[in-house]
Design a protein around this motif. Structure first.
Motif, PDB file in Angstrom:
ATOM      1  N   GLY A   1       0.385  -1.131   3.641  1.00  0.00           N
ATOM      2  CA  GLY A   1       1.742  -1.398   3.224  1.00  0.00           C
ATOM      3  C   GLY A   1       2.263  -0.440   2.175  1.00  0.00           C
TER       4      GLY A   1
ATOM      5  N   LEU B   1       6.099  -1.602   7.343  1.00  0.00           N
ATOM      6  CA  LEU B   1       5.687  -2.003   5.999  1.00  0.00           C
ATOM      7  C   LEU B   1       6.129  -0.990   4.950  1.00  0.00           C
TER       8      LEU B   1
ATOM      9  N   ASN C   1       2.723  -0.050  10.386  1.00  0.00           N
ATOM     10  CA  ASN C   1       2.631   0.753   9.164  1.00  0.00           C
ATOM     11  C   ASN C   1       3.997   1.282   8.762  1.00  0.00           C
TER      12      ASN C   1
END
Length: 101
Positions: free
Chosen positions: A2, A62, A59
């Motif tokens: 994140g 985030l 990914n």
């Protein structure tokens, strides 16, 4: 995942492990053991997929969420760190010459 952009090579290796476990319950898998393509498995259930999350897309999402939180002024530890280090998210340096952050 994140807070940093995960390298694509790592995501590919992790996806291979996930596919092997999902289809065969083993460390490796061949194409003959896969019931559908991994791209179809990663589609949402409502679109006919299996709902498995695409790690590369997750990914990216985030990272975008973290960026959004930094610019909306929420009282998170990340925003406090940006404010302390750089004066705020809009004042962060454009290059990584000052560090890997």
């Amino acid at each position: 995942m994140g807070a940093v952009e995960v390298p694509q090579g790592f995501i590919d290796a992790l996806e291979a492990c996930r596919r092997a476990f999902f289809w065969a319950g083993e460390e490796t898998v061949s194409g003959a053991q896969c019931l559908v393509s991994w791209a179809n498995a990663c589609r949402p259930k409502k679109d006919g997929g299996l709902g498995v999350h695409d790690l590369s897309l997750q990914n990216t999402c985030l990272l975008m969420k973290l960026l959004h939180r930094a610019h909306t002024g929420s009282d998170s530890a990340w925003v406090r760190w940006l404010t302390t280090e750089f004066g705020g998210p809009l004042e962060a340096p454009d290059s990584t010459a000052t560090g890997a952050h």
